[in-house]
Scaffold this active site. Structure first.
Site, PDB file in Angstrom:
ATOM      1  N   ALA A   1       5.485  74.998  93.468  1.00 25.75           N
ATOM      2  CA  ALA A   1       4.666  75.224  92.287  1.00 25.75           C
ATOM      3  C   ALA A   1       4.139  73.860  91.852  1.00 25.75           C
ATOM      4  CB  ALA A   1       5.504  75.862  91.198  1.00 25.75           C
TER       5      ALA A   1
ATOM      6  N   GLY B   1       8.326  76.888  95.537  1.00 28.60           N
ATOM      7  CA  GLY B   1       7.475  78.087  95.533  1.00 28.60           C
ATOM      8  C   GLY B   1       6.855  78.375  96.893  1.00 28.60           C
TER       9      GLY B   1
ATOM     10  N   GLU C   1       9.467  80.184  98.735  1.00 27.11           N
ATOM     11  CA  GLU C   1       9.564  81.513  98.097  1.00 27.11           C
ATOM     12  C   GLU C   1       8.391  82.413  98.504  1.00 27.11           C
ATOM     13  OE1 GLU C   1      10.073  79.488  94.288  1.00 27.11           O
ATOM     14  OE2 GLU C   1      11.830  80.730  93.915  1.00 27.11           O
TER      15      GLU C   1
ATOM     16  N   GLU D   1      14.259  72.588  93.612  1.00 30.25           N
ATOM     17  CA  GLU D   1      13.997  72.690  92.174  1.00 30.25           C
ATOM     18  C   GLU D   1      15.026  72.002  91.289  1.00 30.25           C
ATOM     19  OE1 GLU D   1      13.578  75.200  94.324  1.00 30.25           O
ATOM     20  OE2 GLU D   1      11.834  76.409  93.770  1.00 30.25           O
TER      21      GLU D   1
HETATM   22  N1  CO8 Z   1       3.053  69.853  92.595  1.00 29.36           N
HETATM   23  C1  CO8 Z   1       2.028  69.024  92.273  1.00 29.36           C
HETATM   24  N2  CO8 Z   1       1.572  68.058  93.102  1.00 29.36           N
HETATM   25  C2  CO8 Z   1       2.178  67.907  94.305  1.00 29.36           C
HETATM   26  C3  CO8 Z   1       3.241  68.739  94.703  1.00 29.36           C
HETATM   27  C4  CO8 Z   1       3.681  69.749  93.799  1.00 29.36           C
HETATM   28  N3  CO8 Z   1       4.669  70.617  94.088  1.00 29.36           N
HETATM   29  N4  CO8 Z   1       3.652  68.359  95.930  1.00 29.36           N
HETATM   30  C5  CO8 Z   1       2.855  67.335  96.294  1.00 29.36           C
HETATM   31  N5  CO8 Z   1       1.970  67.050  95.308  1.00 29.36           N
HETATM   32  C6  CO8 Z   1       0.943  66.009  95.302  1.00 29.36           C
HETATM   33  C7  CO8 Z   1       1.557  64.631  95.094  1.00 29.36           C
HETATM   34  O1  CO8 Z   1       1.801  64.391  93.727  1.00 29.36           O
HETATM   35  C8  CO8 Z   1       0.486  63.729  95.679  1.00 29.36           C
HETATM   36  O2  CO8 Z   1      -0.547  63.598  94.731  1.00 29.36           O
HETATM   37  P1  CO8 Z   1      -1.269  62.163  94.543  1.00 29.36           P
HETATM   38  O3  CO8 Z   1      -1.936  61.905  95.867  1.00 29.36           O
HETATM   39  O4  CO8 Z   1      -2.248  62.417  93.435  1.00 29.36           O
HETATM   40  O5  CO8 Z   1      -0.207  61.191  94.233  1.00 29.36           O
HETATM   41  C9  CO8 Z   1      -0.074  64.560  96.840  1.00 29.36           C
HETATM   42  O6  CO8 Z   1       0.337  65.914  96.593  1.00 29.36           O
HETATM   43  C10 CO8 Z   1       0.487  64.135  98.171  1.00 29.36           C
HETATM   44  O7  CO8 Z   1       1.900  64.133  98.060  1.00 29.36           O
HETATM   45  P2  CO8 Z   1       2.840  62.898  98.486  1.00 29.36           P
HETATM   46  O8  CO8 Z   1       2.073  61.596  98.344  1.00 29.36           O
HETATM   47  O9  CO8 Z   1       4.110  63.004  97.744  1.00 29.36           O
HETATM   48  O10 CO8 Z   1       3.030  63.182 100.031  1.00 29.36           O
HETATM   49  P3  CO8 Z   1       4.277  62.803 100.926  1.00 29.36           P
HETATM   50  O11 CO8 Z   1       3.892  63.107 102.334  1.00 29.36           O
HETATM   51  O12 CO8 Z   1       4.756  61.432 100.625  1.00 29.36           O
HETATM   52  O13 CO8 Z   1       5.435  63.802 100.458  1.00 29.36           O
HETATM   53  C11 CO8 Z   1       6.330  65.973  99.856  1.00 29.36           C
HETATM   54  C12 CO8 Z   1       5.266  65.206 100.676  1.00 29.36           C
HETATM   55  C13 CO8 Z   1       7.720  65.673 100.429  1.00 29.36           C
HETATM   56  C14 CO8 Z   1       6.018  67.452 100.004  1.00 29.36           C
HETATM   57  C15 CO8 Z   1       6.289  65.525  98.379  1.00 29.36           C
HETATM   58  O14 CO8 Z   1       4.953  65.608  97.926  1.00 29.36           O
HETATM   59  C16 CO8 Z   1       7.121  66.368  97.479  1.00 29.36           C
HETATM   60  O15 CO8 Z   1       8.342  66.188  97.434  1.00 29.36           O
HETATM   61  N6  CO8 Z   1       6.495  67.303  96.721  1.00 29.36           N
HETATM   62  C17 CO8 Z   1       7.162  68.109  95.744  1.00 29.36           C
HETATM   63  C18 CO8 Z   1       7.984  69.164  96.435  1.00 29.36           C
HETATM   64  C19 CO8 Z   1       8.733  69.988  95.424  1.00 29.36           C
HETATM   65  O16 CO8 Z   1       9.595  69.495  94.704  1.00 29.36           O
HETATM   66  N7  CO8 Z   1       8.415  71.273  95.364  1.00 29.36           N
HETATM   67  C20 CO8 Z   1       9.048  72.181  94.461  1.00 29.36           C
HETATM   68  C21 CO8 Z   1       8.287  72.257  93.203  1.00 29.36           C
HETATM   69  S1  CO8 Z   1       9.119  73.210  91.980  1.00 29.36           S
HETATM   70  C22 CO8 Z   1       8.793  74.796  92.432  1.00 29.36           C
HETATM   71  O17 CO8 Z   1       8.170  75.088  93.389  1.00 29.36           O
HETATM   72  C23 CO8 Z   1       9.361  75.840  91.530  1.00 29.36           C
HETATM   73  C24 CO8 Z   1       8.901  77.248  91.842  1.00 29.36           C
HETATM   74  C25 CO8 Z   1       9.271  78.180  90.731  1.00 29.36           C
HETATM   75  C26 CO8 Z   1       8.580  77.810  89.467  1.00 29.36           C
HETATM   76  C27 CO8 Z   1       9.026  78.612  88.321  1.00 29.36           C
HETATM   77  C28 CO8 Z   1       8.365  78.107  87.073  1.00 29.36           C
HETATM   78  C29 CO8 Z   1       8.983  78.552  85.831  1.00 29.36           C
END
Ligand code: CO8
Length: 258
Positions: free
Chosen positions: A64, A109, A112, A132
């Protein structure tokens, strides 16, 4: 229909949906979730198998959208979770098979979303996880329900409590996915699987899906009774007559989905 974050391609009976938000590795914001819900609701008979994948080479869906979630309070968090859960449930209960072709990160997400699909095949570069708790939240798009259901509580709890990210081969080992392919093969393999399904009777596939999905949450007598009822229903279809007649007359069945 025009979408900001979805790319849709119709082949013969197969629809390919790509989630496309390149700046955030296809992270799901509320606009994407609403578009996804609208798209699922708009599917008609033209689609007999749906394949969901992520745009680009790096990510299926990286979760998400954290930049949207950072500002939510409790009621808004509840609503955001509900929106995702409803859209994913709509995918899960579609009367057609849905294949997730997981081409890269399937985190939070994203994992999921893949779990709401019937079948998951993955690129050898795919990574799965429910990270998460590292963000101070729990899986909120039904991951606490579907992950233990798919792989058992033991490993599901380990994944959710540690937030560890696992590779495709490990996801295969624990039964989270069906198969792993080289990245360049993934979409062809998804289409091949869809083509095998297209050869079969559409109503029978739909009833089998209903029997598996609904039966899973019932007790033995309920599940067996449900299957019995749906099995009986097959005999009211033209496809059953066609399938059996084709077999007995040594010809290829021509199913009409009726
Ligand atoms: N949300 C928003 N932006 C994201 C997300 C995300 N989940 N994942 C990546 N991005 C963005 C980064 O911020 C980055 O943006 P910018 O270039 O502006 O800095 C761009 O995508 C590229 O990402 P990275 O530079 O981090 O790329 P890497 O190759 O270094 O890393 C990863 C890739 C490992 C995937 C890393 O981006 C990461 O860890 N992302 C987050 C993963 C995560 O924690 N996902 C779970 C999110 S929580 C969730 O899904 C909950 C679901 C249920 C919600 C219920 C709500 C009530």
């Amino acid at each position: 229909m025009e979408y900001e974050f979805l790319k849709v391609e119709h082949l013969d009976g197969i629809t390919i949906l790509k989630i496309s938000a390149p700046k955030s590795l296809n992270a799901l914001n509320s606009t994407i979730l609403k578009e996804l819900g609208g798209f699922i609701g708009s599917l008609d008979d033209k689609t007999r198998v749906l394949i969901i994948t992520g745009d680009g080479e790096k990510s299926f869906v990286a979760g998400a959208d954290i930049s949207e979630m950072t500002h939510l309070d409790e009621p808004q968090g509840f609503e955001f979770g509900k929106l995702g859960a409803q859209v994913f449930r709509a995918i899960e209960t579609l009367p057609i098979p849905v294949i997730a072709a997981v081409n890269g990160f399937a985190l939070g997400g994203g994992c999921e979303l893949a779990m709401a699909c019937d079948i998951r095949i993955a690129s050898s570069k795919a990574k799965f996880g429910q990270p998460e708790v590292g963000l101070g939240i729990i899986p909120g798009f039904s991951g606490t329900y579907r992950l233990p259901k798919l792989i058992g509580q033991c490993y599901a709890k380990e994944m959710i409590y540690t937030g560890k990210v696992i590779r495709a081969d490990e996801a295969l080992r624990i039964g989270l996915i069906n198969a792993v392919y080289e990245p360049e093969e993934l979409m062809d393999k998804a289409k091949e699987m869809a083509a095998m399904m297209l050869k079969n009777a559409p109503v029978a596939i739909s009833l089998a899906k209903q029997s598996i999905n609904e039966g899973y949450d019932l007790d033995a007598d309920g599940a067996i009774g449900l299957e019995n009822k749906l099995f009986g229903k097959c005999f009211a279809t033209a496809d059953q007559k066609e399938g059996m007649d084709a077999f007995l007359n040594k010809r290829k069945a021509d199913f009409k989905g009726e």
